[in-house]
Design a protein around this motif. Structure first.
Motif, PDB file in Angstrom:
ATOM      1  N   ALA A 108       0.827  -1.208   0.000  1.00  0.00           N
ATOM      2  CA  ALA A 108       0.000   0.000   0.000  1.00  0.00           C
ATOM      3  C   ALA A 108       0.863   1.260   0.000  1.00  0.00           C
ATOM      4  O   ALA A 108       0.570   2.227  -0.715  1.00  0.00           O
ATOM      5  N   GLU A 109       1.921   1.267   0.791  1.00  0.00           N
ATOM      6  CA  GLU A 109       2.793   2.445   0.842  1.00  0.00           C
ATOM      7  C   GLU A 109       3.522   2.641  -0.479  1.00  0.00           C
ATOM      8  O   GLU A 109       3.661   3.774  -0.958  1.00  0.00           O
ATOM      9  N   ARG A 110       3.986   1.566  -1.068  1.00  0.00           N
ATOM     10  CA  ARG A 110       4.683   1.693  -2.347  1.00  0.00           C
ATOM     11  C   ARG A 110       3.736   2.146  -3.452  1.00  0.00           C
ATOM     12  O   ARG A 110       4.112   2.941  -4.325  1.00  0.00           O
ATOM     13  N   ALA A 111       2.488   1.674  -3.406  1.00  0.00           N
ATOM     14  CA  ALA A 111       1.517   2.077  -4.427  1.00  0.00           C
ATOM     15  C   ALA A 111       1.104   3.528  -4.257  1.00  0.00           C
ATOM     16  O   ALA A 111       0.945   4.258  -5.236  1.00  0.00           O
ATOM     17  N   ASP A 112       0.935   3.975  -3.005  1.00  0.00           N
ATOM     18  CA  ASP A 112       0.538   5.357  -2.746  1.00  0.00           C
ATOM     19  C   ASP A 112       1.679   6.318  -3.078  1.00  0.00           C
ATOM     20  O   ASP A 112       1.493   7.311  -3.794  1.00  0.00           O
ATOM     21  N   GLY A 113       2.858   6.044  -2.518  1.00  0.00           N
ATOM     22  CA  GLY A 113       4.059   6.806  -2.871  1.00  0.00           C
ATOM     23  C   GLY A 113       4.272   8.101  -2.135  1.00  0.00           C
ATOM     24  O   GLY A 113       5.393   8.599  -2.080  1.00  0.00           O
ATOM     25  N   ARG A 114       3.222   8.683  -1.566  1.00  0.00           N
ATOM     26  CA  ARG A 114       3.373  10.006  -0.957  1.00  0.00           C
ATOM     27  C   ARG A 114       4.278   9.987   0.268  1.00  0.00           C
ATOM     28  O   ARG A 114       4.913  10.996   0.591  1.00  0.00           O
ATOM     29  N   ARG A 115       4.334   8.873   0.952  1.00  0.00           N
ATOM     30  CA  ARG A 115       5.130   8.797   2.182  1.00  0.00           C
ATOM     31  C   ARG A 115       6.431   8.019   1.992  1.00  0.00           C
ATOM     32  O   ARG A 115       7.173   7.827   2.940  1.00  0.00           O
ATOM     33  N   VAL A 116       6.706   7.588   0.760  1.00  0.00           N
ATOM     34  CA  VAL A 116       7.966   6.895   0.495  1.00  0.00           C
ATOM     35  C   VAL A 116       9.100   7.915   0.466  1.00  0.00           C
ATOM     36  O   VAL A 116       9.029   8.927  -0.241  1.00  0.00           O
ATOM     37  N   VAL A 117      10.133   7.669   1.250  1.00  0.00           N
ATOM     38  CA  VAL A 117      11.296   8.560   1.299  1.00  0.00           C
ATOM     39  C   VAL A 117      12.337   8.121   0.284  1.00  0.00           C
ATOM     40  O   VAL A 117      12.884   8.942  -0.454  1.00  0.00           O
ATOM     41  N   SER A 118      12.632   6.841   0.234  1.00  0.00           N
ATOM     42  CA  SER A 118      13.565   6.312  -0.755  1.00  0.00           C
ATOM     43  C   SER A 118      13.260   4.830  -0.953  1.00  0.00           C
ATOM     44  O   SER A 118      12.726   4.166  -0.061  1.00  0.00           O
ATOM     45  N   ALA A 119      13.602   4.337  -2.113  1.00  0.00           N
ATOM     46  CA  ALA A 119      13.315   2.935  -2.430  1.00  0.00           C
ATOM     47  C   ALA A 119      14.391   2.404  -3.344  1.00  0.00           C
ATOM     48  O   ALA A 119      14.894   3.099  -4.237  1.00  0.00           O
ATOM     49  N   GLY A 120      14.761   1.154  -3.118  1.00  0.00           N
ATOM     50  CA  GLY A 120      15.732   0.483  -3.963  1.00  0.00           C
ATOM     51  C   GLY A 120      15.148  -0.808  -4.490  1.00  0.00           C
ATOM     52  O   GLY A 120      13.948  -1.066  -4.373  1.00  0.00           O
ATOM     53  N   GLU A 121      16.010  -1.624  -5.030  1.00  0.00           N
ATOM     54  CA  GLU A 121      15.562  -2.912  -5.560  1.00  0.00           C
ATOM     55  C   GLU A 121      15.125  -3.845  -4.439  1.00  0.00           C
ATOM     56  O   GLU A 121      14.206  -4.648  -4.602  1.00  0.00           O
ATOM     57  N   HIS A 122      15.753  -3.699  -3.261  1.00  0.00           N
ATOM     58  CA  HIS A 122      15.525  -4.660  -2.182  1.00  0.00           C
ATOM     59  C   HIS A 122      14.908  -4.057  -0.920  1.00  0.00           C
ATOM     60  O   HIS A 122      14.461  -4.814  -0.052  1.00  0.00           O
ATOM     61  N   TRP A 123      14.885  -2.739  -0.787  1.00  0.00           N
ATOM     62  CA  TRP A 123      14.381  -2.099   0.427  1.00  0.00           C
ATOM     63  C   TRP A 123      13.507  -0.909   0.081  1.00  0.00           C
ATOM     64  O   TRP A 123      13.691  -0.266  -0.958  1.00  0.00           O
ATOM     65  N   THR A 124      12.571  -0.586   0.986  1.00  0.00           N
ATOM     66  CA  THR A 124      11.736   0.611   0.861  1.00  0.00           C
ATOM     67  C   THR A 124      11.699   1.319   2.210  1.00  0.00           C
ATOM     68  O   THR A 124      11.458   0.691   3.240  1.00  0.00           O
ATOM     69  N   ALA A 125      11.955   2.620   2.181  1.00  0.00           N
ATOM     70  CA  ALA A 125      11.899   3.446   3.385  1.00  0.00           C
ATOM     71  C   ALA A 125      10.715   4.397   3.258  1.00  0.00           C
ATOM     72  O   ALA A 125      10.605   5.128   2.269  1.00  0.00           O
ATOM     73  N   PHE A 126       9.830   4.387   4.245  1.00  0.00           N
ATOM     74  CA  PHE A 126       8.639   5.231   4.175  1.00  0.00           C
ATOM     75  C   PHE A 126       8.261   5.733   5.563  1.00  0.00           C
ATOM     76  O   PHE A 126       8.601   5.128   6.589  1.00  0.00           O
ATOM     77  N   VAL A 127       7.556   6.854   5.585  1.00  0.00           N
ATOM     78  CA  VAL A 127       6.955   7.362   6.809  1.00  0.00           C
ATOM     79  C   VAL A 127       5.610   6.664   6.969  1.00  0.00           C
ATOM     80  O   VAL A 127       4.792   6.687   6.048  1.00  0.00           O
ATOM     81  N   PRO A 128       5.348   6.016   8.094  1.00  0.00           N
ATOM     82  CA  PRO A 128       4.080   5.283   8.237  1.00  0.00           C
ATOM     83  C   PRO A 128       2.876   6.217   8.218  1.00  0.00           C
ATOM     84  O   PRO A 128       2.955   7.384   8.625  1.00  0.00           O
ATOM     85  N   TYR A 129       1.766   5.713   7.731  1.00  0.00           N
ATOM     86  CA  TYR A 129       0.525   6.488   7.592  1.00  0.00           C
ATOM     87  C   TYR A 129       0.094   7.122   8.914  1.00  0.00           C
ATOM     88  O   TYR A 129      -0.381   8.257   8.940  1.00  0.00           O
TER      89      TYR A 129
ATOM     90  N   ASP B 294       2.694  16.407  15.768  1.00  0.00           N
ATOM     91  CA  ASP B 294       2.605  17.796  15.307  1.00  0.00           C
ATOM     92  C   ASP B 294       2.989  17.960  13.839  1.00  0.00           C
ATOM     93  O   ASP B 294       2.866  19.061  13.286  1.00  0.00           O
ATOM     94  N   VAL B 295       3.487  16.902  13.205  1.00  0.00           N
ATOM     95  CA  VAL B 295       3.909  16.968  11.809  1.00  0.00           C
ATOM     96  C   VAL B 295       3.171  15.881  11.035  1.00  0.00           C
ATOM     97  O   VAL B 295       3.201  14.714  11.424  1.00  0.00           O
ATOM     98  N   SER B 296       2.499  16.247   9.954  1.00  0.00           N
ATOM     99  CA  SER B 296       1.784  15.227   9.186  1.00  0.00           C
ATOM    100  C   SER B 296       2.786  14.289   8.523  1.00  0.00           C
ATOM    101  O   SER B 296       3.870  14.713   8.092  1.00  0.00           O
ATOM    102  N   PRO B 297       2.466  13.000   8.444  1.00  0.00           N
ATOM    103  CA  PRO B 297       3.390  12.051   7.807  1.00  0.00           C
ATOM    104  C   PRO B 297       3.747  12.425   6.373  1.00  0.00           C
ATOM    105  O   PRO B 297       4.890  12.237   5.945  1.00  0.00           O
ATOM    106  N   GLU B 298       2.794  12.953   5.624  1.00  0.00           N
ATOM    107  CA  GLU B 298       3.081  13.348   4.241  1.00  0.00           C
ATOM    108  C   GLU B 298       4.074  14.514   4.199  1.00  0.00           C
ATOM    109  O   GLU B 298       4.984  14.543   3.360  1.00  0.00           O
ATOM    110  N   GLN B 299       3.903  15.468   5.123  1.00  0.00           N
ATOM    111  CA  GLN B 299       4.824  16.599   5.202  1.00  0.00           C
ATOM    112  C   GLN B 299       6.223  16.123   5.596  1.00  0.00           C
ATOM    113  O   GLN B 299       7.236  16.583   5.060  1.00  0.00           O
TER     114      GLN B 299
END
Length: 381
Positions: A238-259, A366-371
């Protein structure tokens, strides 16, 4: 990697991890240390169905020593420290002031009934007062001998050696009788509560499954019953499909801010292939982790550059499947992942755990995950 195990003067184990096979680690600990004495126990809280560690001996641990008295620096120039060698790459040793004792004899399950009771537990009054020795193990991991460095300053090769140490310790500690879960983590910054400035982390081998992991396992089981799918797989997809909270992504790992991030800047780092623990990572996944994790830490340090280059305080920890026996399927359901967050919410301001968070476990961010994700993408190293 070469692994060399030795003993300190008080009997605690110390392990060198070296990238070269020709290094000899035979420096003795010349300090006149007495055997360590601990008084750790775990007590059961029936209201929350949780275990709490009581470790009053830790009041005397070392607190913000000057740099020239750092116990985690190598022993050199006539000054003796916790590490007998004059230099090192990565070192792991038993904590001198552990929250859990190393005399591992039995385990405590996450929930207690009369049938679970172990010898020595006390019963008095209308409720049982359950206490057991705080069996387990607490280790210190020194990432580098450079006192003024930070994890973000390491090279990918140095990170790879730290990852090897984390993996080795996970395997060794998980095999100890009574250990239910292994947690590798780093606290950085005085604001977090760190009392030693040298770049280091810790590893806890718990005699129970931690409350946070119990909640994850319960949520994962409920999701499986509802959907027939794995919760961690669906969350990452879901996070990879949405993309708004993904910080960086590689072939083997994905870094995202949780919803539903609890902290102002919080990033979860998942391998794209679900595995239960560090031991299950393949070589390609290990290699990519080293560069992607360094990228994340450097982004965190750029968040608050207006403070004159001050390092961002953070907590980073590996969430691994517990090694509890007799619980079929739990290890396969929980996904290995790293959680990284800071308590700093803006320049000069911290996110304090006040009434709602500390009293009721209800976080207010105090900070939205998308921000937060957008800001982390902007501060690319």
């Amino acid at each position: 990697m070469k692994k060399t195990s030795t003993r300190l003067a008080d009997g605690r184990e110390l392990i060198y991890y070296d990238s070269r096979d020709d290094l000899v680690r035979d420096d003795p600990d010349r300090r006149p240390l007495e055997a360590t004495s601990t008084a750790s126990e775990i007590r059961y809280d029936p209201l929350l169905d949780e275990w709490v560690a009581i470790a009053s001996h830790r009041q005397g641990r070392i607190y913000h020593p000057p740099a020239d008295e750092c116990p985690l620096c190598p022993s050199r120039d006539g000054r003796l420290s916790e590490i007998p060698a004059a230099d090192y790459e990565v070192v792991v040793f038993e904590n001198r002031f552990p929250s859990l004792t190393s005399a591992v004899t039995g385990a405590a399950t996450g929930s207690v009934t009369d049938q679970d009771a172990a010898p020595g537990e006390q019963r008095s009054g209308p409720l049982p007062q359950l206490a057991r020795p705080g069996v387990g193990r607490c280790e210190v991991v020194c990432f580098t001998s450079d006192h003024d460095a930070s994890f973000a300053d390491l090279t990918p090769a140095q990170v790879a050696l730290v990852l090897e140490a984390w993996t080795d310790r996970t395997a060794e500690l998980s095999a100890l009788p009574g250990v239910e879960q292994v947690f590798c983590f780093e606290n950085r910054g005085k604001e977090i509560g760190v009392t030693l400035g040298h770049p280091h982390g810790q590893i806890y081998a718990y005699p129970f499954v931690t409350p946070r992991t119990e909640r994850m396992l319960a949520a994962t089981a409920a999701h499986r019953r509802r959907t027939g799918r794995n919760l961690f797989d669906d969350l990452l997809a879901a996070e990879r499909a949405d993309g708004r909270r993904v910080v960086s992504a590689g072939e083997h790992w994905t870094a995202f801010v949780p919803y539903a991030a609890r902290w102002p800047y919080e990033v979860h780092l998942y391998p794209n292939r679900r595995v239960g623990d560090l031991l299950a990572l393949n070589e390609a996944e290990r290699a990519e982790f080293c560069t992607l994790y360094l990228d994340l830490l450097q982004r965190f340090d750029r968040l608050f550059d207006a403070e004159g280059g001050a390092r961002t305080p953070y907590i980073a920890g590996w969430h691994q499947a517990p090694g509890r026996s007799g619980a079929p399927g739990t290890g396969g359901e929980l996904a290995l992942h790293m959680e990284l967050f800071t308590i700093r919410r803006t320049v000069g301001k911290l996110k304090h755990l006040a009434g709602s968070e500390s009293g009721m476990d209800v976080f207010i961010n105090d900070v939205s995950p998308e921000q937060a994700a957008r800001r982390l993408r902007e501060v690319s190293p």
